[in-house]
Design an enzyme around this catalytic site. Structure first.
Site, PDB file in Angstrom:
ATOM      1  CE1 TYR A  64     -10.240   0.646  -5.319  1.00 10.20           C
ATOM      2  CE2 TYR A  64     -11.684   2.437  -4.838  1.00 10.20           C
ATOM      3  CZ  TYR A  64     -11.243   1.603  -5.807  1.00 10.20           C
ATOM      4  OH  TYR A  64     -11.426   1.561  -7.234  1.00 10.20           O
ATOM      5  CB  CYS A  65      -4.658   0.668  -1.234  1.00  4.25           C
ATOM      6  SG  CYS A  65      -4.319   0.144   0.340  1.00  4.25           S
ATOM      7  NE  ARG A  66      -1.889  -7.216  -2.250  1.00  3.58           N
ATOM      8  CZ  ARG A  66      -1.660  -7.663  -1.019  1.00  3.58           C
ATOM      9  NH1 ARG A  66      -1.104  -6.843  -0.187  1.00  3.58           N
ATOM     10  NH2 ARG A  66      -1.292  -8.884  -0.981  1.00  3.58           N
ATOM     11  N   GLY A  68      -5.631  -1.680   2.454  1.00  2.00           N
ATOM     12  CA  GLY A  68      -5.904  -0.612   3.386  1.00  2.00           C
ATOM     13  C   GLY A  68      -4.702   0.182   4.077  1.00  2.00           C
ATOM     14  CG  MET A  93      -9.059  -3.344  -4.374  1.00  3.45           C
ATOM     15  SD  MET A  93     -11.045  -3.091  -4.750  1.00  3.45           S
ATOM     16  CE  MET A  93     -11.652  -2.335  -3.447  1.00  3.45           C
TER      17      MET A  93
END
Length: 101
Positions: A64-66, A68, A93
């Site tokens: 995961y990241c900020r 996608g 996120m």
């Protein structure tokens, strides 16, 4: 690469399932808010610095990241490095916080 939604992941976490979460954001983003993932920034993955998670090559890994985007890139890279079951958290996120914060 497979996709997992925030709702699916939250249900699995709430059920007590052990999942392998990898946060591909930068350290400052991880420090600000995270859901328990192991920090491995995308830049390190691009440099093939995956020693910290190489033991997970045959296990499910959820990246995961900020939003996608970076995690989508990371998922594709990990697959080329031999990871066999990589899931990207859709919406990252931003979506998680929209639903659960």
């Amino acid at each position: 690469m497979q996709i997992i939604t925030a709702e699916e992941l939250k249900a699995r976490l709430d059920a007590g399932e052990k999942v392998n979460l990898v946060d591909v954001r930068e350290p400052n983003e991880h420090a600000e808010f995270n859901i328990g993932g192991q920090l491995l920034p995308l830049g390190q993955i691009r440099n093939f610095e995956t020693d910290a998670i190489d033991n997970l090559k045959d296990a499910e890994v959820i990246v995961y990241c900020r939003s996608g985007n970076r995690s989508g890139q990371a998922a594709m890279l990990l697959e080329t490095l031999g990871f066999t079951n990589v899931n990207n958290l859709a919406g990252g996120m931003m979506r998680w916080q929209e639903l659960y914060s």
